[in-house]
Write a protein that holds these residues in place. Sequence first.
Motif, short mmCIF file in Angstrom:
data_model
loop_
_atom_site.label_atom_id
_atom_site.label_comp_id
_atom_site.label_asym_id
_atom_site.label_seq_id
_atom_site.Cartn_x
_atom_site.Cartn_y
_atom_site.Cartn_z
N GLY A 1 108.08 76.85 59.93
CA GLY A 1 109.46 77.29 59.81
C GLY A 1 109.91 77.34 58.36
N GLY B 1 113.66 75.74 64.28
CA GLY B 1 112.45 74.95 64.03
C GLY B 1 112.11 74.97 62.56
N VAL C 1 116.38 70.45 66.05
CA VAL C 1 116.93 69.25 66.69
C VAL C 1 117.12 68.15 65.65
N ASP C 2 116.32 68.21 64.61
CA ASP C 2 116.49 67.31 63.47
C ASP C 2 117.44 68.01 62.49
N HIS D 1 109.14 76.51 73.03
CA HIS D 1 109.08 77.97 72.91
C HIS D 1 109.60 78.71 74.13
N VAL E 1 121.17 73.70 67.71
CA VAL E 1 120.57 74.90 68.30
C VAL E 1 121.59 75.60 69.19
N GLU F 1 106.45 81.94 67.28
CA GLU F 1 105.11 81.48 66.91
C GLU F 1 104.28 81.30 68.17
N ALA G 1 109.90 76.42 66.34
CA ALA G 1 110.02 75.04 66.81
C ALA G 1 108.68 74.58 67.38
N ALA G 2 108.61 73.31 67.75
CA ALA G 2 107.41 72.79 68.38
C ALA G 2 107.11 73.60 69.65
N THR G 3 105.83 73.69 69.97
CA THR G 3 105.37 74.52 71.09
C THR G 3 106.13 74.26 72.38
N PRO H 1 101.96 79.24 70.72
CA PRO H 1 101.86 80.04 71.93
C PRO H 1 103.23 80.14 72.60
N PHE I 1 95.97 76.95 56.15
CA PHE I 1 96.36 78.25 56.71
C PHE I 1 97.50 78.91 55.94
N1 LIG Z 1 100.46 81.12 63.51
C1 LIG Z 1 99.99 80.06 62.89
O1 LIG Z 1 99.02 80.16 62.14
C2 LIG Z 1 100.68 78.75 63.08
C3 LIG Z 1 100.46 77.76 62.13
C4 LIG Z 1 101.13 76.53 62.30
C5 LIG Z 1 101.94 76.35 63.40
N2 LIG Z 1 102.10 77.33 64.31
C6 LIG Z 1 102.96 77.13 65.49
O2 LIG Z 1 104.29 76.93 65.02
C7 LIG Z 1 104.94 75.95 65.79
C8 LIG Z 1 105.50 74.86 64.86
O3 LIG Z 1 104.42 74.25 64.19
P1 LIG Z 1 104.65 73.36 62.87
O4 LIG Z 1 103.31 73.04 62.36
O5 LIG Z 1 105.64 74.00 61.98
O6 LIG Z 1 105.29 72.04 63.53
P2 LIG Z 1 106.24 70.95 62.86
O7 LIG Z 1 106.07 69.73 63.70
O8 LIG Z 1 106.00 70.87 61.39
O9 LIG Z 1 107.72 71.54 63.06
C9 LIG Z 1 108.29 71.71 64.35
C10 LIG Z 1 109.80 71.60 64.22
O10 LIG Z 1 110.39 71.94 65.47
C11 LIG Z 1 111.49 71.05 65.69
N3 LIG Z 1 111.80 71.07 67.10
C12 LIG Z 1 111.10 70.48 68.12
N4 LIG Z 1 111.68 70.76 69.30
C13 LIG Z 1 112.77 71.54 69.03
C14 LIG Z 1 113.74 72.17 69.84
N5 LIG Z 1 113.75 72.02 71.17
N6 LIG Z 1 114.69 72.91 69.23
C15 LIG Z 1 114.70 73.04 67.88
N7 LIG Z 1 113.80 72.48 67.07
C16 LIG Z 1 112.83 71.74 67.64
C17 LIG Z 1 111.02 69.74 65.13
O11 LIG Z 1 112.10 68.86 64.87
C18 LIG Z 1 110.30 70.19 63.86
O12 LIG Z 1 111.17 70.26 62.76
C19 LIG Z 1 103.92 75.44 66.82
O13 LIG Z 1 104.18 76.08 68.04
C20 LIG Z 1 102.59 75.88 66.26
O14 LIG Z 1 101.66 76.21 67.30
C21 LIG Z 1 101.49 78.54 64.17
#
Ligand SMILES: NC(=O)c1ccc[n+]([C@@H]2O[C@H](COP(=O)([O-])OP(=O)(O)OC[C@H]3O[C@@H](n4cnc5c(N)ncnc54)[C@H](O)[C@@H]3O)[C@@H](O)[C@H]2O)c1
Length: 346
Positions: free
Chosen positions: A19, A14, A40-41, A85, A60, A102, A80-82, A104, A286
């Motif tokens: 990431g 992710g 996936v991208d 997970h 992956v 990450e 990766a996206a939620t 949830p 954040f």
């Molecule tokens: N702890 C924190 O403060 C915090 C902050 C931001 C995000 N997050 C969590 O982190 C996660 C990602 O958030 P983000 O803001 O980076 O999102 P984002 O959309 O910027 O990035 C998500 C990435 O995951 C990839 N992806 C989606 N499905 C996939 C799969 N099946 N296999 C591999 N890659 C896949 C997407 O292509 C994308 O590049 C979320 O679950 C979010 O809740 C936590």
Amino acid sequence: MPGEGVPMRIGLIGTGRIGTFHSAALVGHPGVDSLVVADVDTARAADLAARVGAEAAPSVDALFAAGTAGSGVDALVVTAATSAHAELIGRAARAGLPVFCEKPIALDLPGTLAALAEVEAAGTVLQLGFQRRFDAGYAAAREAVRAGRLGRLHTVRAMTSDPAPPPAAYLPLSGGLYRDCLVHDFDILRWVTGREVVEVYAVGSDAGPAMFREAGDVDTAAVLLTLDDGTLATATATRCNGAGYDVRMELAGEDDQLAVGVNDRTPLTSAEPDGPPAPEKPWPGFLERFAPAYEAELAAFVEVVRGERTNPCDGHEALHALRIAEACERSRAERRPVRLAEIDGG
Ligand SMILES: NC(=O)c1ccc[n+]([C@@H]2O[C@H](COP(=O)([O-])OP(=O)(O)OC[C@H]3O[C@@H](n4cnc5c(N)ncnc54)[C@H](O)[C@@H]3O)[C@@H](O)[C@H]2O)c1
């Protein structure tokens, strides 16, 4: 399990916003010898790998194929996206790999419980990314409460205010304001006080941007929480705080009170003529506010993988926080206080 001085190879899945940040932190960690990233991208993964000095896996599946414990990677970081997970946690567990994920685990209780069952069956490590547990202010507050320096705690006020709404497309995937955002406040409330939430009353407002109404979500929320020792807590969140990114907690006891998140970057201006000056550089988001905490949670994960410390935030901690968010959604929908005992998974 690599010990100190033994090379450690980590896989990260992710390569979006968080990431990207975690990759840079892992590459810069002295205990991490190499990082391989996947998404996936694939173009996004390749681009990030080039920027931070990591390797990109072609997919992956390729990362997992090389990732059986003892051969390829030693541990996985899931950013990766939620929606991905729970499946990735299960795959990591079946491969015998320790995983940092990450928040949830999943947006619902059945998905969360199924992933936890896989980890338990495999006997592997799952560390969740509630980074506030590694923030210096929250840690000092926890210590003060535990040492009794505030006297009997009676009131806690927690808040998370985002500077601007996320893209509209994110809302249906987010799980809503309670599960996506306030879940951090619910986790840290438990961690700082050492108490459990027994009841919540939650309200929400969708009076802001139309996309929240269209997604059935709220842009602003307030929750009244009762803890098991009678301490009262409030938690508020909004997606529309133009002043900046504002995460705070105030703890009031019979002897003293304490505030987390109050310094010259707090996006708050005093209305008093003789109050402190307005912040020159209010927290924008954040990643800036919690950069040291994100780095510290990953450093802790490296130590967990090496067997040098116990897991600071296992999957059951995430389950507790999610159950509180679930209770909030039920409370908002039914306009009544909801006991945590009503929520499955306890
Ligand atoms: N702890 C924190 O403060 C915090 C902050 C931001 C995000 N997050 C969590 O982190 C996660 C990602 O958030 P983000 O803001 O980076 O999102 P984002 O959309 O910027 O990035 C998500 C990435 O995951 C990839 N992806 C989606 N499905 C996939 C799969 N099946 N296999 C591999 N890659 C896949 C997407 O292509 C994308 O590049 C979320 O679950 C979010 O809740 C936590």
